[in-house]
Write an enzyme that holds these catalytic residues in place. Structure first.
Site, mmCIF file in Angstrom:
data_model
loop_
_atom_site.group_PDB
_atom_site.id
_atom_site.type_symbol
_atom_site.label_atom_id
_atom_site.label_comp_id
_atom_site.label_asym_id
_atom_site.label_seq_id
_atom_site.Cartn_x
_atom_site.Cartn_y
_atom_site.Cartn_z
ATOM 1 N N ASP A 206 -28.002 33.417 16.637
ATOM 2 C CA ASP A 206 -28.085 32.230 15.775
ATOM 3 C C ASP A 206 -26.895 31.331 16.079
ATOM 4 O OD1 ASP A 206 -26.014 32.657 13.087
ATOM 5 O OD2 ASP A 206 -26.334 34.330 14.448
ATOM 6 N N ASP A 208 -24.463 30.697 14.028
ATOM 7 C CA ASP A 208 -23.501 30.969 12.963
ATOM 8 C C ASP A 208 -23.825 30.011 11.805
ATOM 9 O OD1 ASP A 208 -21.386 32.781 12.298
ATOM 10 O OD2 ASP A 208 -20.009 31.084 12.298
#
Length: 281
Positions: A206, A208
């Site tokens: 992802d 973050d």
């Protein structure tokens, strides 16, 4: 010998012919899991599950010293780890692979970070904390088989187990970090103290939480769902690597303790001499 440390979702290796399992108790306690000995493509390898076979250990609960010592005692001279990471740069998209060349330690001192202390002092150099030979081997093979991989990135290690705040994410970006994770410190530094060549394959799950779009701030369930999809890519890369000769081991890593130990030999106990001898192999 090459050892593999499996991170989240990696509790064994596809295509591995198991030749033995060792519950390797060490002077530093028990490792996260038994060490599996085996062969892939005619190469002898060791495998250890970083979080345990049932993923029962949080990052700060992993006995990193026992893990590295167990692998070294069984003959490991090179380690490749697999880790889930968050991306701190837009160019490193979820699903991409990344190999850190540098580390930023943002843990909180809860982890036993060195084999040394308690009567034995040593200071190893970690200016270049990873094996450049391993890093180049992995990156070169990924390019050959068409896997998108980012090399020469900086990994920020945070304590966890919670995912970070946006302020923390922006701070790490400002320090020059490119990916963030919870497990490679002190693993990478203990490997150097054990004179083992080390590199990590990070799987970006992802972005973050630094992006302004809340939709990009995914939950843990979504993170690990994407991670599982990306594991096949990492496993294919590992299988391709193991079908080729391993790179040479850097002498400066394999002799990292030669000028690092400050405590004289005569001041060591027999117990200290015994485990130090394993690290010196």
């Amino acid at each position: 010998m090459l050892a593999l440390i499996g991170g989240t979702g990696v509790y064994g290796m596809e295509g591995m012919e198991v030749t033995g399992t060792v519950a390797a108790e060490t002077p530093f306690g028990m490792p996260s899991s038994p060490v599996i000995k085996g062969r892939i493509a005619n190469q002898e390898i060791l495998f250890l599950a970083r979080h345990g076979l049932q993923h029962q250990l949080l990052p700060s609960e992993v006995n990193y010293r026992a893990n590295i010592f167990a692998l070294k005692s069984l003959g490991a001279t090179q380690i490749i780890g697999i880790s889930a990471v968050g991306s701190l740069e837009e160019r490193i998209a979820p699903g991409d692979l990344a190999i850190p060349s540098q580390y930023f330690d943002w843990t909180k001192g809860k982890r036993a970070a060195s084999f040394f202390g308690n009567g034995i002092a040593a200071h190893v150099s970690t200016a270049v904390p990873v094996s450049v030979q391993l890093m180049n081997w992995i990156a070169g093979r990924a390019k050959e088989i068409g896997i998108r991989l980012h090399s020469d990135v900086t990994y920020a290690c945070v304590e966890g187990p919670r995912l970070g705040t946006r302020a923390e994410s922006h701070f790490l970006r400002q320090t020059g970090c490119h990916i963030v994770g919870m497990t490679n410190v002190p693993e990478v530094f203990l490997a150097r103290e054990a004179q083992i060549c080390y590199a990590t394959i990070g799987i970006a799950t992802d972005y973050d939480c630094w992006m302004e779009d809340p939709a990009m701030h995914v939950q843990a369930t979504e993170i690990f769902a994407l991670y599982k999809q990306s594991l096949l890519k990492a496993q294919n890369l590992l299988a391709s690597l193991l079908a080729t000769p391993r790179p040479e081991e850097e002498p400066e890593i394999r002799q990292a303790l030669a000028c690092a130990l400050l405590t004289p030999e005569h001041a060591l106990t027999q117990e200290q001499k015994a485990w130090l001898e394993v690290l010196r192999r």
